[in-house]
Design a protein around this motif. Structure first.
Motif, PDB file in Angstrom:
ATOM      1  N   ARG A  22       0.817  -1.211   0.000  1.00 55.83           N
ATOM      2  CA  ARG A  22       0.000   0.000   0.000  1.00 55.83           C
ATOM      3  C   ARG A  22       0.850   1.260   0.000  1.00 55.83           C
ATOM      4  NH1 ARG A  22      -5.064  -1.500   3.926  1.00 55.83           N
ATOM      5  NH2 ARG A  22      -3.665  -3.155   4.615  1.00 55.83           N
ATOM      6  N   ALA A  23       2.043   1.205   0.638  1.00 55.38           N
ATOM      7  CA  ALA A  23       2.895   2.390   0.661  1.00 55.38           C
ATOM      8  C   ALA A  23       3.377   2.742  -0.739  1.00 55.38           C
ATOM      9  CB  ALA A  23       4.093   2.168   1.586  1.00 55.38           C
ATOM     10  N   TYR A  26     -16.826   3.718  12.315  1.00 56.28           N
ATOM     11  CA  TYR A  26     -15.977   4.526  13.184  1.00 56.28           C
ATOM     12  C   TYR A  26     -15.998   5.960  12.664  1.00 56.28           C
ATOM     13  CZ  TYR A  26     -13.816   0.352  15.206  1.00 56.28           C
ATOM     14  OH  TYR A  26     -13.574  -0.809  15.872  1.00 56.28           O
ATOM     15  N   LYS A  27     -15.772   6.920  13.553  1.00 57.57           N
ATOM     16  CA  LYS A  27     -15.626   8.308  13.118  1.00 57.57           C
ATOM     17  C   LYS A  27     -14.420   8.416  12.196  1.00 57.57           C
ATOM     18  CE  LYS A  27     -17.379  10.778  17.117  1.00 57.57           C
ATOM     19  NZ  LYS A  27     -17.040  11.636  18.262  1.00 57.57           N
ATOM     20  N   ILE A  65      -6.111  17.474   2.590  1.00 56.05           N
ATOM     21  CA  ILE A  65      -4.797  16.950   2.193  1.00 56.05           C
ATOM     22  C   ILE A  65      -4.915  15.431   2.086  1.00 56.05           C
ATOM     23  CG2 ILE A  65      -2.381  16.736   2.863  1.00 56.05           C
ATOM     24  CD1 ILE A  65      -2.627  19.384   4.360  1.00 56.05           C
ATOM     25  N   SER A  66      -4.497  14.888   0.947  1.00 53.17           N
ATOM     26  CA  SER A  66      -4.636  13.447   0.705  1.00 53.17           C
ATOM     27  C   SER A  66      -4.005  12.615   1.813  1.00 53.17           C
ATOM     28  CB  SER A  66      -3.972  13.068  -0.618  1.00 53.17           C
ATOM     29  OG  SER A  66      -4.661  13.671  -1.685  1.00 53.17           O
ATOM     30  N   ALA A  94      -4.139   8.228   3.625  1.00 56.84           N
ATOM     31  CA  ALA A  94      -4.440   6.822   3.378  1.00 56.84           C
ATOM     32  C   ALA A  94      -5.937   6.531   3.488  1.00 56.84           C
ATOM     33  CB  ALA A  94      -3.658   5.949   4.351  1.00 56.84           C
ATOM     34  N   THR A 119     -15.495   5.192   8.715  1.00 57.96           N
ATOM     35  CA  THR A 119     -14.965   3.955   8.151  1.00 57.96           C
ATOM     36  C   THR A 119     -15.843   2.806   8.630  1.00 57.96           C
ATOM     37  OG1 THR A 119     -12.734   4.877   8.335  1.00 57.96           O
ATOM     38  CG2 THR A 119     -12.896   2.510   7.922  1.00 57.96           C
ATOM     39  N   GLU A 158     -14.863   4.772  20.074  1.00 60.19           N
ATOM     40  CA  GLU A 158     -13.479   4.317  20.053  1.00 60.19           C
ATOM     41  C   GLU A 158     -13.262   3.230  21.087  1.00 60.19           C
ATOM     42  OE1 GLU A 158      -9.941   6.709  20.299  1.00 60.19           O
ATOM     43  OE2 GLU A 158     -10.876   8.150  18.920  1.00 60.19           O
ATOM     44  N   MET A 196      -5.573   8.119  16.525  1.00 59.20           N
ATOM     45  CA  MET A 196      -6.985   7.710  16.517  1.00 59.20           C
ATOM     46  C   MET A 196      -7.136   6.356  15.840  1.00 59.20           C
ATOM     47  SD  MET A 196      -8.898   9.992  13.531  1.00 59.20           S
ATOM     48  CE  MET A 196     -10.407   9.048  13.442  1.00 59.20           C
ATOM     49  N   TRP A 197      -8.170   5.625  16.242  1.00 58.45           N
ATOM     50  CA  TRP A 197      -8.508   4.383  15.565  1.00 58.45           C
ATOM     51  C   TRP A 197      -9.399   4.713  14.377  1.00 58.45           C
ATOM     52  CZ3 TRP A 197      -6.338  -0.241  16.542  1.00 58.45           C
ATOM     53  CH2 TRP A 197      -5.675  -0.393  17.770  1.00 58.45           C
ATOM     54  N   VAL A 198      -8.944   4.377  13.175  1.00 58.99           N
ATOM     55  CA  VAL A 198      -9.739   4.596  11.973  1.00 58.99           C
ATOM     56  C   VAL A 198     -10.759   3.469  11.831  1.00 58.99           C
ATOM     57  CG1 VAL A 198      -9.579   4.564   9.445  1.00 58.99           C
ATOM     58  CG2 VAL A 198      -8.008   5.953  10.779  1.00 58.99           C
ATOM     59  N   ARG A 210      -4.319   5.718  13.097  1.00 63.23           N
ATOM     60  CA  ARG A 210      -3.871   6.880  12.324  1.00 63.23           C
ATOM     61  C   ARG A 210      -3.173   7.855  13.269  1.00 63.23           C
ATOM     62  NH1 ARG A 210      -6.154  12.170  11.570  1.00 63.23           N
ATOM     63  NH2 ARG A 210      -6.083  12.943   9.416  1.00 63.23           N
ATOM     64  N   GLU A 212      -1.611  19.749  10.569  1.00 60.93           N
ATOM     65  CA  GLU A 212      -2.093  19.544   9.213  1.00 60.93           C
ATOM     66  C   GLU A 212      -1.466  20.526   8.239  1.00 60.93           C
ATOM     67  OE1 GLU A 212      -6.329  19.376   9.214  1.00 60.93           O
ATOM     68  OE2 GLU A 212      -6.427  19.620   7.030  1.00 60.93           O
ATOM     69  N   GLU A 213      -0.426  20.086   7.555  1.00 60.30           N
ATOM     70  CA  GLU A 213       0.214  20.970   6.582  1.00 60.30           C
ATOM     71  C   GLU A 213       1.066  20.169   5.608  1.00 60.30           C
ATOM     72  OE1 GLU A 213       2.456  23.360   9.378  1.00 60.30           O
ATOM     73  OE2 GLU A 213       4.265  22.202   8.913  1.00 60.30           O
ATOM     74  N   ILE A 214       1.369  20.817   4.490  1.00 58.83           N
ATOM     75  CA  ILE A 214       2.297  20.236   3.520  1.00 58.83           C
ATOM     76  C   ILE A 214       3.565  21.053   3.602  1.00 58.83           C
ATOM     77  CG2 ILE A 214       2.742  19.786   1.084  1.00 58.83           C
ATOM     78  CD1 ILE A 214      -0.233  19.548   0.616  1.00 58.83           C
ATOM     79  N   VAL A 229       1.253   3.413   5.791  1.00 56.04           N
ATOM     80  CA  VAL A 229       1.256   4.360   4.672  1.00 56.04           C
ATOM     81  C   VAL A 229       1.521   5.749   5.246  1.00 56.04           C
ATOM     82  CG1 VAL A 229      -0.090   5.450   2.832  1.00 56.04           C
ATOM     83  CG2 VAL A 229      -0.314   2.999   3.243  1.00 56.04           C
ATOM     84  N   TYR A 288       1.211  13.188   3.911  1.00 55.01           N
ATOM     85  CA  TYR A 288       1.837  14.501   4.101  1.00 55.01           C
ATOM     86  C   TYR A 288       2.032  14.818   5.574  1.00 55.01           C
ATOM     87  CZ  TYR A 288       1.053  15.552  -0.788  1.00 55.01           C
ATOM     88  OH  TYR A 288       1.085  15.535  -2.147  1.00 55.01           O
ATOM     89  N   TYR A 289       1.034  14.497   6.368  1.00 52.93           N
ATOM     90  CA  TYR A 289       1.145  14.785   7.807  1.00 52.93           C
ATOM     91  C   TYR A 289       0.608  13.631   8.647  1.00 52.93           C
ATOM     92  CZ  TYR A 289      -3.851  15.864   8.023  1.00 52.93           C
ATOM     93  OH  TYR A 289      -5.216  15.778   7.977  1.00 52.93           O
ATOM     94  N   THR A 290       0.224  12.542   7.966  1.00 51.17           N
ATOM     95  CA  THR A 290      -0.346  11.398   8.674  1.00 51.17           C
ATOM     96  C   THR A 290       0.485  10.143   8.450  1.00 51.17           C
ATOM     97  OG1 THR A 290      -1.698  10.826   6.765  1.00 51.17           O
ATOM     98  CG2 THR A 290      -2.717  12.253   8.404  1.00 51.17           C
ATOM     99  N   THR A 333      -0.556   6.110   8.626  1.00 61.50           N
ATOM    100  CA  THR A 333      -1.637   5.162   8.857  1.00 61.50           C
ATOM    101  C   THR A 333      -1.029   3.783   9.020  1.00 61.50           C
ATOM    102  OG1 THR A 333      -3.109   6.572   7.593  1.00 61.50           O
ATOM    103  CG2 THR A 333      -3.819   4.291   7.939  1.00 61.50           C
ATOM    104  N   LEU A 336       4.496  11.206  -0.832  1.00 63.21           N
ATOM    105  CA  LEU A 336       3.448  10.195  -0.755  1.00 63.21           C
ATOM    106  C   LEU A 336       3.441   9.439  -2.072  1.00 63.21           C
ATOM    107  CD1 LEU A 336       0.802   9.324   0.778  1.00 63.21           C
ATOM    108  CD2 LEU A 336      -0.316  11.278  -0.275  1.00 63.21           C
ATOM    109  N   TYR A 395       3.742  11.782  -5.325  1.00 60.52           N
ATOM    110  CA  TYR A 395       3.377  13.175  -5.082  1.00 60.52           C
ATOM    111  C   TYR A 395       4.663  13.894  -4.671  1.00 60.52           C
ATOM    112  CZ  TYR A 395      -1.637  12.006  -4.844  1.00 60.52           C
ATOM    113  OH  TYR A 395      -2.903  11.600  -5.108  1.00 60.52           O
TER     114      TYR A 395
END
Lengths: 289, 231
Positions: free
Chosen positions: A25-26, A180-181, A227-228, A230, A262, A287, B8-10, B16, B21-23, B50, B53-55, B57, B134, B143
């Motif tokens: 995935r990376a 999930y949120k 901002i994009s 995963a 999600t 959570e 946080m749990w996604v 995650r 939050e920035e590039i 993965v 930019y700022y995360t 996962t 990324l 990117y």
């Protein structure tokens, strides 16, 4: 390599899938793999296959095959009108096919995705450690009239096996899924969040990459460039139309739309089996649940 | 000492981590640093990560207990251990690009929007090193940031139905290269003779997150020569 089946009629879409392609995935390579993991797992268990044995995943039906050799199979997932040499064929039970037989998978009636699994699994080349197709990157071969599906020489099952009706999954036209949120949950208006969690959303179409839903719009408090980051199988994206898209097994690895939530991994199977104009209701998980 | 990212749990198997939050180059380095840390400290519990930019996962092998406090402590230790920064040096790649009009489908649009000459566009685009922030959107799509501000051009109003593999695009603050034939909305200003994605390779993608990349301009003749060598 044992030739099993030749495709003599093709329907909407079919592809070879296993659990999926993990570890890439990376590099932007999606996981892929089966949509309805639950039906797939049960099918492999019925045949005593390895858990990751490759199967043919078929949307809606419309496929016909000529058997090129004697072999044992099971059909799981969507229940529908399926025939072997014109005789009604019950899914969720193993069955034997003889060379020259005609297997006709006409149409799914309950649920939308069916799994045709041979004993021993389908024999296709491993690409990046998986047998799952991902057509966008030319991984795996497309399944068309004339395609031949290969399997392996395996010990036949000593007995026919199956799953009793009560143990088979039910495919409802309205499904309830836990969510999930998402990372951008707080950016939506209160009214939108309430709508998201109390209203149903109608499935209007989709494919292995994403399912599109229609409903009252989900709006951000203010316009914001996201901002994009995963994404995964189950990510609920909301483009500016306000109508949610749930990313599916071929989910792109990153996305730039706001993510409101999600879907819980265990609830994905029933969501994938929705039929067009069926609907979903989302229920918030806390959570740590 | 850097702040600890928010966790946080996604979903039940996905964590995650998010810095502010920035590039930016700072957040890029921080994300790369933290990504290495988490891959090391949770190595037995994760399938893959993965970095964005700022995360960061983190996909876990099923439901796992992860202690925020413990991670925080380990991250602080890790930062001290790795303070000299040598761990942050990724691969440095140099990639040829042909900016000839045969490939640079949107060069005129870019020149018009930026009021720059062809030579200026080429020298601004190839004159600096980019970080791979990324990889995603498509298999092997890098990117790259940051693009010189003079080259910031909005994306096409209507995306092309088909952009050829190996086309080089600019869009907004970013530049990137299309690894496979696909639809796309970035302004196309050239093409590389390199192949970015090949499933037959052990490393299927040319670019990896954390790499730094420099472009250099080549002529059409050089492009075709290199293109032949590749096959």
């Amino acid at each position: 390599m044992k030739p099993l089946l030749k495709v003599t009629r093709q329907g909407v879409h079919a592809s070879v899938q296993d659990y999926g392609r993990f570890g890439y995935r990376a590099q932007g390579i999606p996981v892929s793999g089966v949509m309805d993991r639950y039906s797939y797992e049960l099918g492999n268990q019925i045949l005593n296959n390895e858990a990751n044995a490759a199967c043919l995943e078929i949307f809606v039906g419309g496929f016909e095959f000529e058997a090129l050799s004697n072999h044992t199979y099971v059909l799981t997932g969507a229940v529908g009108d399926y025939y072997l040499n014109g005789e009604v064929l019950e899914s969720w039970k193993s069955f034997r096919v003889k060379k020259g037989d005609i297997l006709s998978l006409k149409s799914a009636v309950e649920g939308s995705i069916l799994y045709l699994i041979p004993r021993g699994g389908l024999n296709v080349e491993l690409v990046l450690k998986s047998r799952s197709s991902y057509p966008l990157a030319n991984i795996g071969e497309s399944i068309n009239v004339g395609s031949i599906l290969y399997g392996s020489e395996v010990e036949p099952l000593p007995n026919m096996r199956g799953l009793m009706g009560d143990y088979r999954p039910k495919f409802d036209t309205v499904v309830q899924v836990r969510v999930y949120k998402g990372p951008h949950f707080e950016l939506f208006t209160n009214e939108s969040v309430e709508r998201f969690l109390t209203h149903s959303f109608q499935y209007i179409g989709g494919n292995r990459m994403g399912y599109y839903f229609k409903g009252e719009g989900l709006l951000l408090q203010e316009k914001k460039e996201i901002i994009s980051e995963a994404t995964q199988f189950g990510t609920i994206q909301v483009p500016s139309s306000g109508e949610p898209i749930v990313l599916m097994a071929d989910a792109q690895t990153v996305g730039g739309y706001p993510i409101i939530g999600t879907v819980h991994e265990d609830d994905l199977s029933k969501l994938t089996q929705l039929r067009t104009f069926g609907s979903v209701m989302f229920h918030l998980m806390e959570e740590g649940d | 000492m850097n702040d600890f990212p928010k966790m946080m749990w996604v979903s039940q198997n996905t964590l995650r981590f998010a810095f502010s939050e920035e590039i930016s180059q700072e957040s890029f380095l921080l994300v790369q640093h933290f990504n290495r840390f988490i891959r090391k400290f949770l190595q037995h519990q994760i399938i893959e990560t993965v970095a964005g930019y700022y995360t960061i996962t983190v996909y876990l092998k099923g439901r796992q207990h992860v202690s925020y406090e413990k991670l925080l402590e380990q991250w602080q230790h890790y930062q001290i251990e790795t303070m000299n920064g040598s761990h942050l040096i990724g691969r440095e790649l140099t990639v040829p690009i042909c900016y000839d009009e045969e490939f640079a489908l949107d060069m005129e649009r870019v020149m018009e929007h930026t009021k720059l000459s062809y030579e200026e566009v080429v020298s601004l685009h190839s004159g600096r090193s980019y970080a791979v922030h990324l990889v995603g959107f498509l298999p092997g799509f890098p990117y790259l940031g940051e693009l010189d501000s003079r080259l910031h051009v909005p994306r096409l109003q209507k995306p092309r139905k088909l952009v050829d593999a190996s086309s080089v695009g600019i869009g907004g603050r970013q530049t990137g290269i299309y690894p496979i034939d696909s639809p796309g909305g970035w302004n196309i200003i050239g093409r590389t003779p390199h192949r970015l994605f090949d499933v037959k390779n052990n490393e299927p993608t040319l670019f990896q997150t954390g790499d730094s990349v420099t472009f250099y301009a080549i002529t059409k003749q050089e492009f075709y020569n290199m293109n032949q060598e590749r096959v």
